[in-house]
Design a protein around this motif. Structure first.
Motif, short mmCIF file in Angstrom:
data_model
loop_
_atom_site.label_atom_id
_atom_site.label_comp_id
_atom_site.label_asym_id
_atom_site.label_seq_id
_atom_site.Cartn_x
_atom_site.Cartn_y
_atom_site.Cartn_z
N ILE A 433 0.84 -1.20 0.00
CA ILE A 433 0.00 0.00 0.00
C ILE A 433 0.87 1.25 0.00
CG2 ILE A 433 -1.69 1.34 1.32
CD1 ILE A 433 -2.78 -1.36 2.35
N VAL A 434 1.90 1.25 0.82
CA VAL A 434 2.80 2.41 0.88
C VAL A 434 3.48 2.62 -0.47
CG1 VAL A 434 4.88 3.34 1.97
CG2 VAL A 434 3.16 2.19 3.37
N VAL A 435 3.93 1.53 -1.10
CA VAL A 435 4.59 1.63 -2.41
C VAL A 435 3.63 2.19 -3.45
CG1 VAL A 435 5.58 0.29 -4.31
CG2 VAL A 435 6.27 -0.19 -1.95
N VAL A 436 2.40 1.70 -3.48
CA VAL A 436 1.42 2.20 -4.46
C VAL A 436 1.08 3.67 -4.19
CG1 VAL A 436 -0.96 1.95 -5.30
CG2 VAL A 436 0.46 -0.08 -4.93
N THR A 437 1.02 4.05 -2.93
CA THR A 437 0.78 5.47 -2.59
C THR A 437 1.91 6.34 -3.14
OG1 THR A 437 -0.38 4.82 -0.56
CG2 THR A 437 0.36 7.10 -0.72
N VAL A 438 3.13 5.88 -2.98
CA VAL A 438 4.29 6.62 -3.51
C VAL A 438 4.22 6.71 -5.03
CG1 VAL A 438 6.81 6.61 -3.76
CG2 VAL A 438 5.77 6.08 -1.54
N LEU A 439 3.84 5.62 -5.69
CA LEU A 439 3.71 5.62 -7.16
C LEU A 439 2.66 6.63 -7.62
CD1 LEU A 439 3.87 1.81 -8.07
CD2 LEU A 439 5.53 3.58 -8.66
N CYS A 440 1.52 6.67 -6.92
CA CYS A 440 0.46 7.61 -7.28
C CYS A 440 0.90 9.05 -7.05
CB CYS A 440 -0.81 7.31 -6.47
SG CYS A 440 -1.60 5.76 -6.91
N ALA A 441 1.73 9.26 -6.03
CA ALA A 441 2.25 10.60 -5.78
C ALA A 441 3.28 11.00 -6.82
CB ALA A 441 2.85 10.66 -4.38
N ALA A 442 4.10 10.04 -7.23
CA ALA A 442 5.18 10.33 -8.18
C ALA A 442 4.65 10.46 -9.61
CB ALA A 442 6.23 9.23 -8.12
N PHE A 443 3.56 9.76 -9.90
CA PHE A 443 2.99 9.79 -11.25
C PHE A 443 1.51 10.16 -11.19
CE2 PHE A 443 6.42 6.61 -11.16
CZ PHE A 443 7.27 7.14 -12.13
N PRO A 444 1.21 11.46 -11.04
CA PRO A 444 -0.17 11.92 -10.88
C PRO A 444 -1.15 11.44 -11.95
CG PRO A 444 1.37 13.70 -10.42
CD PRO A 444 2.18 12.57 -10.96
N PRO A 445 -0.74 11.24 -13.24
CA PRO A 445 -1.70 10.75 -14.23
C PRO A 445 -2.35 9.42 -13.87
CG PRO A 445 0.22 11.65 -15.34
CD PRO A 445 0.55 11.62 -13.87
N LEU A 446 -1.70 8.61 -13.02
CA LEU A 446 -2.33 7.38 -12.56
C LEU A 446 -3.66 7.67 -11.88
CD1 LEU A 446 0.72 5.44 -11.00
CD2 LEU A 446 -0.53 4.86 -13.10
N VAL A 447 -3.74 8.84 -11.26
CA VAL A 447 -4.95 9.25 -10.55
C VAL A 447 -5.85 10.13 -11.41
CG1 VAL A 447 -5.80 10.58 -8.57
CG2 VAL A 447 -3.83 9.07 -8.30
N THR A 448 -5.27 11.06 -12.15
CA THR A 448 -6.06 12.12 -12.79
C THR A 448 -6.53 11.79 -14.21
OG1 THR A 448 -4.00 13.16 -13.57
CG2 THR A 448 -4.88 13.90 -11.45
N TRP A 449 -5.93 10.78 -14.85
CA TRP A 449 -6.27 10.52 -16.25
C TRP A 449 -7.74 10.12 -16.43
CZ3 TRP A 449 -7.44 5.61 -18.47
CH2 TRP A 449 -7.70 5.67 -19.85
N LEU A 450 -8.19 9.14 -15.66
CA LEU A 450 -9.54 8.63 -15.84
C LEU A 450 -10.61 9.67 -15.51
CD1 LEU A 450 -10.74 6.04 -16.88
CD2 LEU A 450 -10.80 5.15 -14.55
N PRO A 451 -10.52 10.38 -14.38
CA PRO A 451 -11.55 11.41 -14.12
C PRO A 451 -11.56 12.54 -15.12
CG PRO A 451 -9.84 11.47 -12.43
CD PRO A 451 -9.63 10.21 -13.22
N SER A 452 -10.43 12.77 -15.80
CA SER A 452 -10.40 13.84 -16.81
C SER A 452 -11.30 13.51 -17.99
CB SER A 452 -8.97 14.07 -17.30
OG SER A 452 -8.50 12.96 -18.06
N MET A 453 -11.65 12.24 -18.15
CA MET A 453 -12.51 11.82 -19.24
C MET A 453 -13.98 11.81 -18.85
SD MET A 453 -10.22 8.60 -20.54
CE MET A 453 -11.35 8.21 -21.87
N LEU A 454 -14.25 12.07 -17.57
CA LEU A 454 -15.62 11.99 -17.07
C LEU A 454 -16.49 13.07 -17.70
CD1 LEU A 454 -17.46 10.52 -15.03
CD2 LEU A 454 -16.78 12.20 -13.32
#
Length: 456
Positions: A433-454
């Motif tokens: 979980i900590v590693v995935v949190t770091v990945l999401c912080a380091a690569f914001p498109p992992l989080v923001t790409w899908l909602p941008s298509m909403l």
């Protein structure tokens, strides 16, 4: 009494800023209440009302009550009872039972195959519920007896059930995401889609870990015996998996598809989901008046618990903000010179540590009023911040000593399996979980790409 407390605060403050002293007293009362084992809702609400009355008299109490009223008027909160009702209908309908039975035979020939089945079914089930308790208990009762009987290492079996079941609060629909979106004033629909990739990435991380560890230690997750596999022919395993996968997928499409397509709001989609889950219970021949009654009562209890904490937290936050607490702490953090990522790291560490002692709702209500204004000043995207925080909040269900998932699983285990096995089992999953949190912080498109298509 209030006047005596006011005089005491003035005496303590001396030449110091009285607002700082009051804020320290506010958090001090909260800590004392939690240490004494009092309920979080009454600790937060009580601290807010007491300090509000001491600081501002009747107007301080009015501020606390007004914030509660504002919380009651939030339309997005209506989605919470609907998603809880949907989860209860699904739990009673036993949708996950047939799916797990088919997939465990399908993946049984693999080392760690039963564990993979647990994670895959948990991921699908997570996308149809929004409550960790329902997911963990359902998966635990389905899989733990089979895992232990098949020779799985107890700590590994417990860890995967805790981790897989906890995905229910991150992968949408989720009452946690509804609450966080409402408080942060961010579109709940967009938060739903922002959390999908982190949730699926966590699931993938769990799968990779299981495959690796069972390859290194085959005795930790043995494959099913040929005799047991012979009980279900390959054709039946494949068709059973596909058939049992269709109902939950239809529910996911009905809820998330209607939001993504702009057809329904999350609140409206929650109602659709609850209705569809009731239809599934009828189709699976699990519907009865007793089942309906129990689902409604469980929904009322869970909703009341969530709302009363929200109301207590609203009173706490109202007084905190009226004392300029957000600005005082913001100035202090900014003055430390640690930069935006230093402030973000502090926020994540606090979320992780608090997760060892209180639940996600309390953490959100304590951390958000302090750090959201600070993160705004640093220019962080609130949608991204909420999604990353939600990912880190997965740990609060599994971190000893008070992670809820730990006790749900212990309640299902046979007496010979001790709680220490559960504690050991969750450690690798917490690290993931900590590693995935770091990945999401380091690569914001992992989080923001899908909602941008909403849509909208």
């Amino acid at each position: 009494m209030i006047q005596m407390l006011t005089n005491l605060v003035l005496a303590i403050a001396g030449n110091n800023d009285i607002k700082v002293v009051l804020i320290l007293i506010l958090f001090g009362l909260m800590v004392v209440g939690l240490v004494l084992g009092q309920e979080l809702a009454f600790v937060l609400g009580g601290a807010g009302v007491i300090v509000g009355a001491v600081a501002m008299g009747d107007s301080g109490v009015t501020i606390a009550m007004t914030k509660i009223y504002d919380q009651m008027q939030s339309y997005s909160m209506v989605a919470i009872p609907m998603f809880v009702l949907m989860a209860n209908f699904l739990t009673h309908s036993k949708v996950a039972d047939g799916l797990f039975e088919s997939i465990r035979y399908l993946l049984g020939p693999l080392k760690g195959g039963l564990g993979l089945a647990v994670i895959l079914v948990s991921t699908v089930f997570a996308a149809t519920t929004g409550i960790v308790g329902a997911s963990v208990v359902t998966m635990g009762m389905l899989s733990l007896p089979i895992l232990l009987r098949s020779g799985y290492k107890p700590s590994l079996a417990c860890g995967m059930v805790c981790a897989g079941g906890s995905l229910g609060i991150l992968i949408p629909p989720s009452i946690m995401l509804v609450s966080m979106g409402s408080y942060a004033e961010v579109s709940v629909g967009k938060i739903f889609f922002a959390a999908i990739v982190p949730g699926l990435t966590l699931s993938l991380g769990y799968i990779i870990y299981l495959m690796v560890v069972c390859h290194i230690h085959p005795d930790w997750g043995p494959a099913m015996s040929k005799e047991e596999l012979a009980e279900m022919p390959m054709k039946k395993r494949i068709t059973g998996s596909l058939v049992n996968l269709i109902p939950p997928l239809l529910l996911i499409v009905a809820v998330l598809g209607s939001i993504f397509g702009g057809i329904a709001t999350p609140t409206e989609a929650a109602g659709v989901g609850a209705f569809f889950a009731l239809i599934l219970a009828i189709l699976y021949k699990q519907f009865s008046m007793k089942m309906l009654y129990e689902s409604i009562i469980d929904t009322a209890k869970t909703t009341a618990m969530v709302f009363i904490i929200l109301f207590g937290a609203a009173a706490f936050t109202g007084v905190f903000m009226s004392l300029d607490g957000d600005q005082i702490i913001s100035n202090w953090v900014l003055g430390m010179g640690i930069g935006k990522w230093g402030a973000f790291a502090i926020m994540m560490v606090i979320v992780f540590i608090l997760g060892m002692f209180i639940d996600w709702l309390g953490i959100v209500m304590i951390v958000f009023p302090i750090f959201l204004p600070i993160m705004d000043q640093f220019g962080f995207d609130r949608l991204w911040l909420v999604a990353v925080t939600a990912t880190m909040l997965q740990t609060c269900f599994m971190t000893p000593p008070f992670g809820f998932a730990l006790f749900y699983v212990k309640g299902i285990l046979p007496p010979e399996v001790k709680i220490q096995e559960v504690y050991k089992g969750v450690v690798p999953f917490i690290a993931i979980i900590v590693v995935v949190t770091v990945l999401c912080a380091a690569f914001p498109p992992l989080v923001t790409w899908l909602p941008s298509m909403l849509a909208g």
